[in-house]
Design a protein around this motif. Structure first.
Motif, PDB file in Angstrom:
ATOM      1  N   ALA A 158       0.830  -1.201   0.000  1.00 13.90           N
ATOM      2  CA  ALA A 158       0.000   0.000   0.000  1.00 13.90           C
ATOM      3  C   ALA A 158       0.867   1.254   0.000  1.00 13.90           C
ATOM      4  O   ALA A 158       0.537   2.254  -0.645  1.00 13.90           O
ATOM      5  N   VAL A 159       1.987   1.205   0.711  1.00 11.39           N
ATOM      6  CA  VAL A 159       2.914   2.345   0.731  1.00 11.39           C
ATOM      7  C   VAL A 159       3.473   2.595  -0.672  1.00 11.39           C
ATOM      8  O   VAL A 159       3.562   3.740  -1.132  1.00 11.39           O
ATOM      9  N   ARG A 160       3.820   1.509  -1.358  1.00 16.27           N
ATOM     10  CA  ARG A 160       4.327   1.649  -2.734  1.00 16.27           C
ATOM     11  C   ARG A 160       3.249   2.203  -3.653  1.00 16.27           C
ATOM     12  O   ARG A 160       3.522   3.048  -4.517  1.00 16.27           O
ATOM     13  N   ALA A 161       2.020   1.712  -3.491  1.00 17.29           N
ATOM     14  CA  ALA A 161       0.924   2.202  -4.330  1.00 17.29           C
ATOM     15  C   ALA A 161       0.700   3.690  -4.110  1.00 17.29           C
ATOM     16  O   ALA A 161       0.476   4.443  -5.060  1.00 17.29           O
ATOM     17  N   LEU A 162       0.773   4.147  -2.849  1.00 15.56           N
ATOM     18  CA  LEU A 162       0.607   5.570  -2.556  1.00 15.56           C
ATOM     19  C   LEU A 162       1.716   6.380  -3.226  1.00 15.56           C
ATOM     20  O   LEU A 162       1.468   7.459  -3.784  1.00 15.56           O
ATOM     21  N   ALA A 163       2.947   5.860  -3.197  1.00 18.94           N
ATOM     22  CA  ALA A 163       4.057   6.563  -3.841  1.00 18.94           C
ATOM     23  C   ALA A 163       3.835   6.671  -5.351  1.00 18.94           C
ATOM     24  O   ALA A 163       4.109   7.719  -5.961  1.00 18.94           O
ATOM     25  N   ARG A 164       3.300   5.608  -5.962  1.00 15.37           N
ATOM     26  CA  ARG A 164       3.023   5.643  -7.401  1.00 15.37           C
ATOM     27  C   ARG A 164       1.948   6.679  -7.721  1.00 15.37           C
ATOM     28  O   ARG A 164       2.031   7.398  -8.715  1.00 15.37           O
ATOM     29  N   ILE A 165       0.932   6.732  -6.876  1.00 18.79           N
ATOM     30  CA  ILE A 165      -0.139   7.704  -7.092  1.00 18.79           C
ATOM     31  C   ILE A 165       0.400   9.129  -6.981  1.00 18.79           C
ATOM     32  O   ILE A 165       0.029  10.010  -7.765  1.00 18.79           O
ATOM     33  N   GLU A 166       1.302   9.361  -6.026  1.00 13.45           N
ATOM     34  CA  GLU A 166       1.875  10.697  -5.866  1.00 13.45           C
ATOM     35  C   GLU A 166       2.655  11.120  -7.104  1.00 13.45           C
ATOM     36  O   GLU A 166       2.565  12.270  -7.553  1.00 13.45           O
TER      37      GLU A 166
ATOM     38  N   TRP B  89       2.204   9.935 -10.224  1.00 12.86           N
ATOM     39  CA  TRP B  89       1.227  10.115 -11.308  1.00 12.86           C
ATOM     40  C   TRP B  89       0.448  11.416 -11.142  1.00 12.86           C
ATOM     41  O   TRP B  89       0.115  12.086 -12.127  1.00 12.86           O
ATOM     42  N   ALA B  90       0.166  11.794  -9.903  1.00 10.99           N
ATOM     43  CA  ALA B  90      -0.643  12.993  -9.636  1.00 10.99           C
ATOM     44  C   ALA B  90       0.007  14.261 -10.186  1.00 10.99           C
ATOM     45  O   ALA B  90      -0.692  15.237 -10.501  1.00 10.99           O
ATOM     46  N   GLN B  91       1.325  14.251 -10.330  1.00  9.41           N
ATOM     47  CA  GLN B  91       2.023  15.444 -10.812  1.00  9.41           C
ATOM     48  C   GLN B  91       1.722  15.729 -12.292  1.00  9.41           C
ATOM     49  O   GLN B  91       1.807  16.885 -12.730  1.00  9.41           O
ATOM     50  N   GLY B  92       1.333  14.700 -13.042  1.00  8.60           N
ATOM     51  CA  GLY B  92       1.175  14.909 -14.479  1.00  8.60           C
ATOM     52  C   GLY B  92      -0.214  14.690 -15.032  1.00  8.60           C
ATOM     53  O   GLY B  92      -0.477  15.021 -16.191  1.00  8.60           O
ATOM     54  N   THR B  93      -1.127  14.130 -14.226  1.00  3.06           N
ATOM     55  CA  THR B  93      -2.464  13.832 -14.756  1.00  3.06           C
ATOM     56  C   THR B  93      -3.279  15.104 -14.943  1.00  3.06           C
ATOM     57  O   THR B  93      -3.202  16.036 -14.148  1.00  3.06           O
ATOM     58  N   SER B  94      -4.089  15.106 -15.981  1.00  2.00           N
ATOM     59  CA  SER B  94      -4.999  16.233 -16.186  1.00  2.00           C
ATOM     60  C   SER B  94      -6.424  15.875 -15.793  1.00  2.00           C
ATOM     61  O   SER B  94      -7.203  16.740 -15.400  1.00  2.00           O
ATOM     62  N   SER B  95      -6.764  14.575 -15.867  1.00  2.90           N
ATOM     63  CA  SER B  95      -8.130  14.160 -15.555  1.00  2.90           C
ATOM     64  C   SER B  95      -8.303  13.721 -14.104  1.00  2.90           C
ATOM     65  O   SER B  95      -9.389  13.827 -13.549  1.00  2.90           O
ATOM     66  N   GLY B  96      -7.227  13.196 -13.503  1.00  4.35           N
ATOM     67  CA  GLY B  96      -7.341  12.663 -12.152  1.00  4.35           C
ATOM     68  C   GLY B  96      -8.038  11.323 -12.082  1.00  4.35           C
ATOM     69  O   GLY B  96      -8.310  10.807 -10.993  1.00  4.35           O
ATOM     70  N   ASP B  97      -8.340  10.699 -13.226  1.00  5.15           N
ATOM     71  CA  ASP B  97      -9.018   9.406 -13.269  1.00  5.15           C
ATOM     72  C   ASP B  97      -8.020   8.306 -12.898  1.00  5.15           C
ATOM     73  O   ASP B  97      -7.042   8.076 -13.611  1.00  5.15           O
ATOM     74  N   LEU B  98      -8.267   7.614 -11.789  1.00  6.58           N
ATOM     75  CA  LEU B  98      -7.333   6.605 -11.300  1.00  6.58           C
ATOM     76  C   LEU B  98      -7.172   5.436 -12.271  1.00  6.58           C
ATOM     77  O   LEU B  98      -6.204   4.685 -12.173  1.00  6.58           O
ATOM     78  N   ALA B  99      -8.117   5.281 -13.217  1.00  4.25           N
ATOM     79  CA  ALA B  99      -8.008   4.212 -14.205  1.00  4.25           C
ATOM     80  C   ALA B  99      -6.795   4.403 -15.116  1.00  4.25           C
ATOM     81  O   ALA B  99      -6.379   3.470 -15.809  1.00  4.25           O
ATOM     82  N   GLU B 100      -6.226   5.608 -15.117  1.00  8.15           N
ATOM     83  CA  GLU B 100      -5.038   5.860 -15.939  1.00  8.15           C
ATOM     84  C   GLU B 100      -3.803   5.132 -15.408  1.00  8.15           C
ATOM     85  O   GLU B 100      -2.838   4.931 -16.146  1.00  8.15           O
ATOM     86  N   ILE B 101      -3.802   4.769 -14.126  1.00  8.65           N
ATOM     87  CA  ILE B 101      -2.604   4.212 -13.497  1.00  8.65           C
ATOM     88  C   ILE B 101      -2.514   2.718 -13.794  1.00  8.65           C
ATOM     89  O   ILE B 101      -3.296   1.925 -13.276  1.00  8.65           O
ATOM     90  N   ASP B 102      -1.555   2.324 -14.617  1.00 12.22           N
ATOM     91  CA  ASP B 102      -1.348   0.912 -14.902  1.00 12.22           C
ATOM     92  C   ASP B 102      -0.868   0.207 -13.635  1.00 12.22           C
ATOM     93  O   ASP B 102       0.043   0.680 -12.951  1.00 12.22           O
ATOM     94  N   GLY B 103      -1.482  -0.926 -13.346  1.00 14.21           N
ATOM     95  CA  GLY B 103      -1.038  -1.711 -12.206  1.00 14.21           C
ATOM     96  C   GLY B 103      -1.733  -1.386 -10.902  1.00 14.21           C
ATOM     97  O   GLY B 103      -1.468  -2.046  -9.892  1.00 14.21           O
ATOM     98  N   LEU B 104      -2.620  -0.384 -10.878  1.00 10.22           N
ATOM     99  CA  LEU B 104      -3.341  -0.070  -9.637  1.00 10.22           C
ATOM    100  C   LEU B 104      -4.639  -0.873  -9.603  1.00 10.22           C
ATOM    101  O   LEU B 104      -5.545  -0.643 -10.397  1.00 10.22           O
ATOM    102  N   ASP B 105      -4.716  -1.803  -8.671  1.00 10.86           N
ATOM    103  CA  ASP B 105      -5.911  -2.635  -8.530  1.00 10.86           C
ATOM    104  C   ASP B 105      -7.068  -1.768  -8.031  1.00 10.86           C
ATOM    105  O   ASP B 105      -6.914  -0.980  -7.092  1.00 10.86           O
ATOM    106  N   GLU B 106      -8.248  -1.938  -8.658  1.00  8.90           N
ATOM    107  CA  GLU B 106      -9.405  -1.126  -8.259  1.00  8.90           C
ATOM    108  C   GLU B 106      -9.868  -1.441  -6.844  1.00  8.90           C
ATOM    109  O   GLU B 106     -10.638  -0.689  -6.259  1.00  8.90           O
ATOM    110  N   ARG B 107      -9.365  -2.549  -6.264  1.00  8.79           N
ATOM    111  CA  ARG B 107      -9.697  -2.879  -4.871  1.00  8.79           C
ATOM    112  C   ARG B 107      -8.570  -2.517  -3.910  1.00  8.79           C
ATOM    113  O   ARG B 107      -8.584  -2.928  -2.750  1.00  8.79           O
TER     114      ARG B 107
END
Length: 541
Positions: A96-104, A106-124
């Motif tokens: 979960a710590v790694r997933a949070l780091a990946r989201i951080e 990705w957050a710097q460059g996303t324009s939509s904020g749609d989490l579906a853009e993140i490859d490898g992030l499980d929806e659960r």
């Protein structure tokens, strides 16, 4: 379709799988020049429409139509909660710590904020609740990141678009809670189209009712501690406040479980199985006390941050729900308990959605189109039209052009363990391994519950290895859905094991998929409380 759109009629259309329902409504919508809302069953189908079908048709028809995708707020990154998660989130493990780091990152460059853009992030992923908002914890205009809010941006784009793609959950959640922007959007459209409409009734009932769960209490306790330590440290014993809420959640879970100790999957219990017991009412009373105490604690520091105003509202709502569930239900509603391994959910639901659609159709003249492969067994499509108050709608049935007798087989294996027997998952896995071995992969295994999914996947893997078949077993939850589908298409000798999200809206063209195995048909049992209540209502007519 074109006539219904032009004349603002209500149309219920049934057409078999592969007939071309999607293009049949998209083409006249795009050519009509009218503003439209398209709702489909899942977020995956939304993405398919928005990313593939609509752009392809728009380019082919050369129409200057502006399209937008609108999902629920839980699909978008909340920048404010991301900052809080960075500072105070109690993440469950290093993944979960790694997933949070990946989201951080990705957050710097996303324009939509749609989490579906993140490859490898499980929806659960357990991280998602920490970095997304809900109606309860969103601060609205008081949020320090309101100007950058991805949810608000998505709503603005939807309001400016000619055609907006939503999903059924979002549609009903918004009509019930006014929470996502559909309520503002719907009055402005000339046509509303519902694909996979057979799911509308069940989806609508979920949102037109009310529920109270032990997980709600635990989430609320977590948010109280996070806000208290961030904005009012030392002004209250936030750990004690949260501890009281968590104890109330545990007591509610134990009272609803009763004599049941090890619960596998989700059990649906009749309300009268638990509601008459003293410990059940004691648990609800303790919940009211805990919620009221939390409300008093956050109100005492309300001026410290806008978070506390929202928390006070949530505490008040939890207390009201507990008090309501302690009283008898209205005659036109039904209650039951969903009991899971870690959660207990009290549910109250209406018996139908007829009143909602009657109200919406009367509000303004527009085209209402409902389409699916399964809407009824007669020419009037009564199964659907009766449940949605659409008896006056035009109906259409289009048979499939495919020669199923010549090109498909349905097989029910004899002498097979029953679905409720312990050996059933292993038998399904072994059968899947045998069939997939003959077909060199090219097989889907679909389960009705997440509980048996890993059991079947492991049994399949073991049986394939024992037989010397080098199958690649892809399992839902190990990678995002899009990634799994692409790997299935790209990898020889692959088998995909999935649950609900793979049951529909999946397009595997050509001979890449030759066999679909279903562990059991997903019909509700006769003792389901909602089924029983509907049966009684029908018998009383």
């Amino acid at each position: 379709m074109a006539v219904a759109i032009a004349e603002r009629q209500s149309l219920v259309a049934e057409a078999g799988t592969g007939v071309g329902k999607t293009f049949a409504y998209l083409v006249p919508l795009l050519l009509s020049g009218r503003r439209a809302l398209v709702s489909t069953a899942t977020k995956s189908l939304q993405d398919q429409l928005f990313l593939r079908d609509l752009p392809r048709l728009r380019d082919a028809l050369k129409v200057p139509v502006r399209i937008a995708l609108l999902k629920g707020r839980g699909s978008y990154l909340c920048l404010h909660r991301l900052a809080e998660a960075r500072d105070s989130a109690q993440l469950p493990d290093r993944f979960a710590v790694r997933a949070l780091a990946r989201i951080e990152v990705w957050a710097q460059g996303t324009s939509s904020g749609d989490l579906a853009e993140i490859d490898g992030l499980d929806e659960r992923s357990p991280v998602i609740p920490f970095v997304t908002s809900t109606r309860d914890n969103c601060l609205g205009q008081d949020c320090p990141r309101f100007r950058d809010c991805h949810v608000i941006k998505a709503r603005r784009e939807a309001m400016a678009a000619d055609l907006v793609v939503v999903n059924h959950h979002l549609f009903f959640a918004d009509l019930a809670l006014r929470d996502s922007g559909v309520a503002e959007l719907l009055p402005t459209v000339d046509a509303a189209v519902f694909d996979e409409a057979h799911q509308l009734v069940e989806t609508g009932l979920q949102f037109l009712g009310s529920f109270l769960s032990s997980n709600q209490l635990i989430d609320f306790a977590r948010d109280v501690v996070a806000a208290g330590l961030s904005h009012a440290r030392g002004l209250a014993d936030w750990t004690q406040v949260a501890g009281t809420l968590e104890r109330a959640a545990r007591e509610l879970r134990l009272a609803t479980a009763g004599p049941l100790r090890e619960v596998k999957g989700v059990l649906k219990l009749r309300w009268d199985e638990r509601a008459g017991r003293p410990e059940f009412h004691e648990a609800l009373a303790a919940l009211v006390t805990a919620a009221d105490a939390a409300r008093d604690a956050v109100l005492a520091v309300e001026d410290s941050a806008p978070d506390f105003t929202r928390l006070a509202d949530r505490a008040r709502r939890l207390s009201q729900l507990a008090q309501a569930f302690a009283q008898p239900a209205a005659v036109d509603r039904v209650r039951w308990i969903d009991l899971g391994p870690r959660d207990a959910r009290l549910v109250e639901s209406p018996l139908h959605i007829r009143d909602l659609f009657t109200e919406q159709r009367a509000a303004a003249p527009r085209a209402w189109i409902f389409t699916s492969a399964t809407l009824g067994s007669d020419d009037k499509l009564s199964w659907f039209t009766d449940s949605a108050a659409l008896e006056d709608a035009t109906t259409l049935r289009v048979d499939s052009p495919f020669d199923y007798p010549a090109h498909a087989r349905t097989w029910v294996p004899p002498r097979f363990p029953k679905p409720n027997e312990p050996g059933h998952p292993a038998a399904v896995g072994a059968l899947a391994a045998r069939l997939a071995g003959r077909l060199q992969g090219r097989t889907f295994v679909l389960t009705t519950t997440l509980r048996v999914l890993p059991l079947i996947a492991q049994a399949l893997t073991d049986a394939a290895q024992a037989a010397g078949d080098h199958l690649v077993v892809l399992v839902q939850g190990t990678h995002p859905k899009r990634t799994l589908l692409q790997r299935f298409l790209d990898t020889p000798r692959s088998v995909l094991v999935g649950s609900a999200s793979f049951w529909e809206g999946i397009d595997v063209p050509g001979d890449a998929l030759q066999c679909v195995i279903i562990d059991k048909l997903p019909f509700p049992p006769p003792h389901d409380p909602l089924v029983q209540a509907r049966s009684k209502e029908l018998e009383s007519r």
